[in-house]
Structures are given as structure tokens and as C-alpha cells.
Design a protein around this motif. Structure first.
Motif, PDB file in Angstrom:
ATOM      1  N   UNK A   1       2.891 -51.274  67.798  1.00  0.00           N
ATOM      2  CA  UNK A   1       4.277 -50.857  68.012  1.00  0.00           C
ATOM      3  C   UNK A   1       5.012 -51.795  68.970  1.00  0.00           C
ATOM      4  N   UNK A   2       4.325 -52.834  69.446  1.00  0.00           N
ATOM      5  CA  UNK A   2       4.968 -53.799  70.334  1.00  0.00           C
ATOM      6  C   UNK A   2       4.963 -53.405  71.793  1.00  0.00           C
ATOM      7  N   UNK A   3       4.010 -52.554  72.207  1.00  0.00           N
ATOM      8  CA  UNK A   3       3.952 -52.075  73.584  1.00  0.00           C
ATOM      9  C   UNK A   3       2.615 -52.438  74.213  1.00  0.00           C
ATOM     10  N   UNK A   4       2.619 -52.736  75.513  1.00  0.00           N
ATOM     11  CA  UNK A   4       1.350 -53.028  76.186  1.00  0.00           C
ATOM     12  C   UNK A   4       0.547 -51.744  76.407  1.00  0.00           C
ATOM     13  N   UNK A   5      -0.763 -51.890  76.569  1.00  0.00           N
ATOM     14  CA  UNK A   5      -1.617 -50.741  76.899  1.00  0.00           C
ATOM     15  C   UNK A   5      -1.205 -50.219  78.272  1.00  0.00           C
ATOM     16  N   UNK A   6      -1.360 -48.922  78.491  1.00  0.00           N
ATOM     17  CA  UNK A   6      -0.942 -48.344  79.756  1.00  0.00           C
ATOM     18  C   UNK A   6      -1.992 -48.508  80.855  1.00  0.00           C
ATOM     19  N   UNK A   7      -3.190 -48.966  80.511  1.00  0.00           N
ATOM     20  CA  UNK A   7      -4.216 -49.329  81.491  1.00  0.00           C
ATOM     21  C   UNK A   7      -5.242 -50.228  80.822  1.00  0.00           C
ATOM     22  N   UNK A   8      -6.083 -50.875  81.630  1.00  0.00           N
ATOM     23  CA  UNK A   8      -7.091 -51.790  81.089  1.00  0.00           C
ATOM     24  C   UNK A   8      -8.120 -51.017  80.270  1.00  0.00           C
ATOM     25  N   UNK A   9      -8.498 -51.564  79.132  1.00  0.00           N
ATOM     26  CA  UNK A   9      -9.491 -50.948  78.260  1.00  0.00           C
ATOM     27  C   UNK A   9     -10.481 -52.009  77.791  1.00  0.00           C
ATOM     28  N   UNK A  10     -11.625 -51.552  77.323  1.00  0.00           N
ATOM     29  CA  UNK A  10     -12.587 -52.459  76.705  1.00  0.00           C
ATOM     30  C   UNK A  10     -11.974 -52.953  75.401  1.00  0.00           C
ATOM     31  N   UNK A  11     -12.000 -54.249  75.137  1.00  0.00           N
ATOM     32  CA  UNK A  11     -11.420 -54.738  73.878  1.00  0.00           C
ATOM     33  C   UNK A  11     -12.052 -54.059  72.668  1.00  0.00           C
ATOM     34  N   UNK A  12     -11.214 -53.644  71.734  1.00  0.00           N
ATOM     35  CA  UNK A  12     -11.679 -52.929  70.551  1.00  0.00           C
ATOM     36  C   UNK A  12     -12.697 -53.742  69.769  1.00  0.00           C
ATOM     37  N   UNK A  13     -12.472 -55.036  69.632  1.00  0.00           N
ATOM     38  CA  UNK A  13     -13.412 -55.888  68.911  1.00  0.00           C
ATOM     39  C   UNK A  13     -14.801 -55.868  69.531  1.00  0.00           C
ATOM     40  N   UNK A  14     -14.843 -55.793  70.854  1.00  0.00           N
ATOM     41  CA  UNK A  14     -16.133 -55.734  71.548  1.00  0.00           C
ATOM     42  C   UNK A  14     -16.871 -54.431  71.225  1.00  0.00           C
ATOM     43  N   UNK A  15     -16.153 -53.324  71.214  1.00  0.00           N
ATOM     44  CA  UNK A  15     -16.776 -52.037  70.893  1.00  0.00           C
ATOM     45  C   UNK A  15     -17.236 -51.977  69.444  1.00  0.00           C
ATOM     46  N   UNK A  16     -16.423 -52.493  68.537  1.00  0.00           N
ATOM     47  CA  UNK A  16     -16.764 -52.418  67.121  1.00  0.00           C
ATOM     48  C   UNK A  16     -17.823 -53.448  66.717  1.00  0.00           C
ATOM     49  N   UNK A  17     -18.019 -54.487  67.531  1.00  0.00           N
ATOM     50  CA  UNK A  17     -19.062 -55.469  67.244  1.00  0.00           C
ATOM     51  C   UNK A  17     -20.441 -54.822  67.301  1.00  0.00           C
ATOM     52  N   UNK A  18     -20.548 -53.727  68.025  1.00  0.00           N
ATOM     53  CA  UNK A  18     -21.819 -52.993  68.143  1.00  0.00           C
ATOM     54  C   UNK A  18     -21.983 -51.943  67.047  1.00  0.00           C
ATOM     55  N   UNK A  19     -21.030 -51.866  66.130  1.00  0.00           N
ATOM     56  CA  UNK A  19     -21.024 -50.820  65.099  1.00  0.00           C
ATOM     57  C   UNK A  19     -21.548 -51.388  63.781  1.00  0.00           C
ATOM     58  N   UNK A  20     -22.787 -51.079  63.417  1.00  0.00           N
ATOM     59  CA  UNK A  20     -23.338 -51.662  62.189  1.00  0.00           C
ATOM     60  C   UNK A  20     -22.693 -51.108  60.925  1.00  0.00           C
ATOM     61  N   UNK A  21     -22.434 -52.023  59.987  1.00  0.00           N
ATOM     62  CA  UNK A  21     -21.884 -51.679  58.676  1.00  0.00           C
ATOM     63  C   UNK A  21     -22.753 -52.316  57.595  1.00  0.00           C
ATOM     64  N   UNK A  22     -22.705 -51.733  56.415  1.00  0.00           N
ATOM     65  CA  UNK A  22     -23.402 -52.286  55.251  1.00  0.00           C
ATOM     66  C   UNK A  22     -22.387 -52.459  54.129  1.00  0.00           C
ATOM     67  N   UNK A  23     -22.662 -53.424  53.263  1.00  0.00           N
ATOM     68  CA  UNK A  23     -21.838 -53.620  52.070  1.00  0.00           C
ATOM     69  C   UNK A  23     -22.488 -52.829  50.939  1.00  0.00           C
ATOM     70  N   UNK A  24     -21.682 -52.030  50.243  1.00  0.00           N
ATOM     71  CA  UNK A  24     -22.163 -51.349  49.039  1.00  0.00           C
ATOM     72  C   UNK A  24     -21.347 -51.859  47.860  1.00  0.00           C
ATOM     73  N   UNK A  25     -21.978 -51.879  46.716  1.00  0.00           N
ATOM     74  CA  UNK A  25     -21.300 -52.317  45.500  1.00  0.00           C
ATOM     75  C   UNK A  25     -21.469 -51.223  44.455  1.00  0.00           C
ATOM     76  N   UNK A  26     -20.356 -50.759  43.904  1.00  0.00           N
ATOM     77  CA  UNK A  26     -20.376 -49.719  42.883  1.00  0.00           C
ATOM     78  C   UNK A  26     -21.001 -50.259  41.597  1.00  0.00           C
ATOM     79  N   UNK A  27     -21.943 -49.507  41.057  1.00  0.00           N
ATOM     80  CA  UNK A  27     -22.649 -49.934  39.842  1.00  0.00           C
ATOM     81  C   UNK A  27     -21.731 -50.022  38.625  1.00  0.00           C
ATOM     82  N   UNK A  28     -20.690 -49.183  38.604  1.00  0.00           N
ATOM     83  CA  UNK A  28     -19.847 -49.088  37.418  1.00  0.00           C
ATOM     84  C   UNK A  28     -18.727 -50.125  37.379  1.00  0.00           C
ATOM     85  N   UNK A  29     -18.029 -50.278  38.496  1.00  0.00           N
ATOM     86  CA  UNK A  29     -16.890 -51.202  38.454  1.00  0.00           C
ATOM     87  C   UNK A  29     -17.063 -52.442  39.341  1.00  0.00           C
TER      88      UNK A  29
END
Length: 165
Positions: free
Chosen positions: A64-92
Motif C-alpha cells: 500500500x506504499x507505507x512503511x512498517x510500524x516497527x522492525x520485523x524479521x524479513x518475510x523472505x527470511x521466515x519463509x526460507x525455512x518453510x519447506x515446499x514440494x512441487x506436485x504435478x497433476x496426472x491429468x492436466x
């Protein structure tokens, strides 16, 4: 406070997490078992969820074009610890990133990945009112929404500007 429709798809998870804190009253629904239940959180996981919530709020404020109201852990840093897997649909043959487990950060990362593909991530914003910062999905054609609710936060801001004149 928000009188808008929920965000589409997985962004609804992110929106609801950001909106677990009412800044004006200080009420935090992550303090209760009922408030943690929609996110599948145990009491010991609430602090990590709060850290993720505030990093997500900072990203929504940035959208929205506004600064954070206080210091936070960067979102990328938190999500870097979040494991994801790739799935592929058999049909399409459609491929998706899915959470590797039930962890909230992994579910948020998967939802964010879907929103990036769909082009909706930047439309999840936080209200510019300093006593609010409620997350909302900006459906305006130009993508320039400023408040979670025109009838509450928007009206207050307009009244303040009017009185200042």
C-alpha cells in the motif's frame, strides 16, 4: 473492522492471520486456543505465528506504499525455512507448490506462491490508518485502495483532513 470481501484463494489464509491482532484494542486472537485453531497452532507455536503475522503485515503495508510500524524479521527470511514440494497433476500436467507439512509458514509460503502466479499478491494490502493496519484485498480497478473500510477508516481520515483545514 473490514467490510470488504475476503481475499481470493490462499490469500484468505494470509489475510486472516494478519487480522488476528486488533491494533486499536490490542486484542490478539492467537492468545486463545479458539483463535489458534483455524491455523492448526498449539500454544507453543503462537510466538512464531506472531512473528510471521507481523512480517506479513509489513509486506501488506509495503504493497500500500507505507512503511512498517516497527522492525520485523524479513518475510523472505521466515519463509526460507518453510519447506515446499512441487506436485504435478496426472491429468492436466499442472504444477503447484504445496506445503511439505502442516507448519503455518509452509502453508503461507504455498499460498504466497499461488498468489504470485495468479498476480494477486500485491493486491493484499494493509489499511493506512495507524490504529488499524487491517489486511484487505484491494479490488479497485486501479489498485489504489487505502483503507480496509471506506465507511470507518476512510471516513475517519477524511474527517481529520476536513478538520485540519
Amino acid at each position: 473492522m473490514n467490510d470488504r470481501a475476503p481475499a481470493p484463494g490462499g490469500l484468505a489464509l494470509i489475510q486472516s492471520l494478519v487480522n488476528t491482532l486488533d491494533i486499536e484494542s490490542g486484542a490478539d486472537s492467537l492468545d486463545t486456543a479458539e483463535g489458534r485453531a483455524p491455523f492448526g497452532l498449539a500454544e507453543g507455536e503462537a510466538e512464531a505465528a506472531r512473528e510471521l503475522r507481523e512480517s506479513l503485515r509489513a509486506a501488506c503495508l509495503a504493497h500500500a506504499g507505507h512503511p512498517a510500524h516497527h522492525a520485523v524479521t524479513p518475510l523472505g527470511e521466515l519463509l526460507a525455512r518453510a519447506p515446499l514440494h512441487v506436485t504435478v497433476d496426472e491429468h492436466d500436467g499442472a504444477a503447484r507448490l504445496v506445503p511439505a507439512g502442516a507448519a503455518l509458514a509452509s502453508r503461507v509460503a504455498a499460498a504466497l506462491a499461488d498468489a504470485l502466479v495468479e498476480g494477486t499478491w500485491l493486491r493484499l494490502k494493509a489499511c493506512e490508518a495507524p490504529t488499524c493496519h487491517w489486511a484487505y484485498y484491494d479490488r479497485s480497478p486501479a489498485g489504489r485502495g487505502r483503507w480496509c473500510s471506506m465507511s470507518v477508516c476512510g471516513a475517519r481520515a477524511k474527517m481529520r483532513r476536513y478538520r485540519a483545514k
